[in-house]
Design a protein around this motif. Sequence first.
Motif, mmCIF file in Angstrom:
data_model
loop_
_atom_site.group_PDB
_atom_site.id
_atom_site.type_symbol
_atom_site.label_atom_id
_atom_site.label_comp_id
_atom_site.label_asym_id
_atom_site.label_seq_id
_atom_site.Cartn_x
_atom_site.Cartn_y
_atom_site.Cartn_z
ATOM 1 N N GLY A 1 95.167 -71.260 14.018
ATOM 2 C CA GLY A 1 95.417 -70.430 15.203
ATOM 3 C C GLY A 1 94.854 -69.036 14.960
ATOM 4 N N ARG A 2 94.347 -68.420 16.022
ATOM 5 C CA ARG A 2 93.686 -67.112 15.901
ATOM 6 C C ARG A 2 94.559 -66.123 15.140
ATOM 7 N NH1 ARG A 2 89.051 -65.270 18.374
ATOM 8 N NH2 ARG A 2 89.303 -63.732 16.738
ATOM 9 N N GLU A 3 93.909 -65.331 14.348
ATOM 10 C CA GLU A 3 94.559 -64.303 13.509
ATOM 11 C C GLU A 3 95.479 -64.936 12.469
ATOM 12 O OE1 GLU A 3 93.342 -61.393 13.920
ATOM 13 O OE2 GLU A 3 92.370 -61.826 15.833
ATOM 14 N N GLY A 4 95.181 -66.175 12.094
ATOM 15 C CA GLY A 4 96.091 -66.922 11.217
ATOM 16 C C GLY A 4 96.026 -66.574 9.739
ATOM 17 N N SER A 5 95.201 -65.612 9.356
ATOM 18 C CA SER A 5 95.089 -65.307 7.918
ATOM 19 C C SER A 5 96.375 -64.747 7.322
ATOM 20 C CB SER A 5 93.960 -64.317 7.666
ATOM 21 O OG SER A 5 92.739 -64.883 8.049
ATOM 22 N N ASP A 6 97.137 -64.021 8.128
ATOM 23 C CA ASP A 6 98.436 -63.531 7.634
ATOM 24 C C ASP A 6 99.323 -64.719 7.268
ATOM 25 O OD1 ASP A 6 97.789 -60.911 8.356
ATOM 26 O OD2 ASP A 6 98.679 -61.124 10.347
ATOM 27 N N GLY B 1 83.052 -68.557 9.156
ATOM 28 C CA GLY B 1 83.264 -67.106 9.034
ATOM 29 C C GLY B 1 84.029 -66.748 7.767
ATOM 30 N N GLU B 2 85.100 -67.481 7.508
ATOM 31 C CA GLU B 2 85.919 -67.217 6.322
ATOM 32 C C GLU B 2 85.234 -67.739 5.055
ATOM 33 O OE1 GLU B 2 87.357 -67.492 9.225
ATOM 34 O OE2 GLU B 2 88.896 -65.938 9.168
ATOM 35 N N LEU B 3 84.522 -68.862 5.185
ATOM 36 C CA LEU B 3 83.856 -69.407 3.994
ATOM 37 C C LEU B 3 82.823 -68.405 3.487
ATOM 38 C CD1 LEU B 3 83.527 -73.124 5.166
ATOM 39 C CD2 LEU B 3 85.099 -72.204 3.449
ATOM 40 N N VAL C 1 91.149 -63.499 2.533
ATOM 41 C CA VAL C 1 90.228 -62.679 3.330
ATOM 42 C C VAL C 1 89.891 -63.409 4.635
ATOM 43 C CG1 VAL C 1 88.001 -61.459 3.324
ATOM 44 C CG2 VAL C 1 89.238 -61.763 1.178
ATOM 45 N N SER C 2 89.849 -62.640 5.724
ATOM 46 C CA SER C 2 89.438 -63.190 7.031
ATOM 47 C C SER C 2 87.918 -63.086 7.179
ATOM 48 C CB SER C 2 90.024 -62.382 8.185
ATOM 49 O OG SER C 2 91.385 -62.263 8.095
ATOM 50 N N ALA C 3 87.435 -63.595 8.285
ATOM 51 C CA ALA C 3 86.017 -63.451 8.613
ATOM 52 C C ALA C 3 85.715 -61.973 8.864
ATOM 53 C CB ALA C 3 85.699 -64.279 9.841
ATOM 54 N N MET C 4 84.472 -61.570 8.598
ATOM 55 C CA MET C 4 84.113 -60.155 8.667
ATOM 56 C C MET C 4 84.002 -59.654 10.108
ATOM 57 S SD MET C 4 81.363 -60.520 5.634
ATOM 58 C CE MET C 4 81.063 -58.883 5.120
ATOM 59 N N THR D 1 83.400 -61.561 13.612
ATOM 60 C CA THR D 1 82.681 -62.828 13.412
ATOM 61 C C THR D 1 83.350 -64.014 14.106
ATOM 62 O OG1 THR D 1 81.807 -62.039 11.322
ATOM 63 C CG2 THR D 1 81.832 -64.416 11.647
ATOM 64 N N THR D 2 84.680 -64.062 14.057
ATOM 65 C CA THR D 2 85.348 -65.223 14.671
ATOM 66 C C THR D 2 85.074 -65.275 16.178
ATOM 67 O OG1 THR D 2 87.017 -65.134 12.947
ATOM 68 C CG2 THR D 2 87.553 -66.459 14.883
ATOM 69 N N ASN D 3 85.091 -64.107 16.817
ATOM 70 C CA ASN D 3 84.758 -64.092 18.256
ATOM 71 C C ASN D 3 83.340 -64.602 18.478
ATOM 72 O OD1 ASN D 3 87.205 -62.929 18.659
ATOM 73 N ND2 ASN D 3 86.440 -60.896 19.188
ATOM 74 N N GLY E 1 91.490 -67.024 4.562
ATOM 75 C CA GLY E 1 92.596 -67.081 5.485
ATOM 76 C C GLY E 1 92.270 -68.078 6.581
ATOM 77 N N PHE E 2 93.290 -68.484 7.367
ATOM 78 C CA PHE E 2 93.049 -69.148 8.659
ATOM 79 C C PHE E 2 92.656 -70.622 8.565
ATOM 80 C CE2 PHE E 2 89.637 -69.077 12.272
ATOM 81 C CZ PHE E 2 90.525 -69.300 13.301
ATOM 82 N N LEU E 3 92.281 -71.119 7.373
ATOM 83 C CA LEU E 3 91.766 -72.488 7.283
ATOM 84 C C LEU E 3 92.751 -73.436 6.599
ATOM 85 C CD1 LEU E 3 88.080 -71.884 6.079
ATOM 86 C CD2 LEU E 3 89.089 -71.556 8.356
#
Length: 418
Positions: free
Chosen positions: A198-203, A119-121, A36-39, A42-44, A184-186
Amino acid sequence: MLVFKFGGASVKDAAGIINLGKVVENYTDDQLLIVVSAMGKTTNALEKLTKAYFNQTEDVHDIYEEIKQYHYHILSEVFDSNAAIFDEVANTFVEIDWMLEDEPQDDYDFIYDQIVSVGELVSTRIVNAYLNKIGLKSQWLDVRGYIHTDNTYREGVVQWAKTKESIMKGIPALLEKSIVITQGFLGGTSENFTTTLGREGSDYTASILASCLGAESVTTWKDVPGILNADPKLFKDTIKFDELPYSEAIEMTYYGASVIHPKTIKPLQNAKIPLLVKPFNDPTAPGTVIKENGHDHYAKPIIILKQNQVLLSLSAKDYAFISETHLSEIFNLFAQSHVKINMMQTSALSFTACFDEDEERFKKLLQAVSENFKAKYNNNLSLLTTRHYTPESLKKLTEGKVTLLEQISRNTAQMVIR
Ligand code: ASP
Ligand code: MG
């Protein structure tokens, strides 16, 4: 075993979280790992907070409060007021409360990762609590202990051997017992600091986990019906592809199609794991399947528009020709400033490159190149890439626009436009 990825748009509000539960309910027969990414945005917002903190501006507290309230508001809509998740979320925010109290000591990129990762946590805590609340047994996993990276902050480089070992040692046993929810992303460094990919890295996270675990497939749940030939927010009459080969998906993401993170496809291709892109509000729809030998027939050109581009031209201070020595110096400076070139061209007296505008990195680059080169730049530009173009489609796309740089090959046309 399936890997799912839910992006920020899918969990931007209470309705999104409830919908995620409904999607997951259809898959209770499978072992399921959910990234799951940040809601929402939130990252922005956390990026804004990082900047404010780094520059010690007055709005640090207000920006942070807004981020917290956004999450607490969603919590209050989904959970009873005495639910344990309120404390869990508060405790997660504490990780950065402490940091914000002191003046910044460290490098910007390091601070960025320590703050933005919250955000992701938080989002994964919330989704995990919600699945348990509706009776889907699930457990929360801290991905930072499994995806190991070097200490390139904001762009952690995955250490594959160590990562695979940790994942195989820990995760299969967990998946036998329940759904596993993770960020994701971490990533994490060997000194236990947090990195981001890197941004949008959850994929990419979903792809790393799937390839290490040998998953059956990865599904990324999106707010679009699948992969379209262009962004429907920017273009009319888009069409959806039912299938794409890995190679086309790699090309699309390379040129900036934001539907999937560019690093996602390669690990899946190597392990021959299909990637499904499906709409979260119509979970039984087929979406798009990216796989080996997917159809490569394109009924319409694929259009990728990247905004917020800078076009930088460099020439030698003594008007010398641009030589290989100059180019190697220039590329080194780009690499050191972590600025990735989207398109470039050399002429007798100048080197020109187009790249995404990132304030901090651009500042660093400009300072570095200015030592030996004369630099001129334009910003607020767009980079338009068309794959499988027709002459008519190019003409239509560039009508009324000023083209500053153009490159056309057999399958791909690229233009920097204003
Ligand atoms: N939350 C991160 C971002 O917005 C990662 C992601 O969404 O994939 O960039
Ligand atoms: Mg996101």
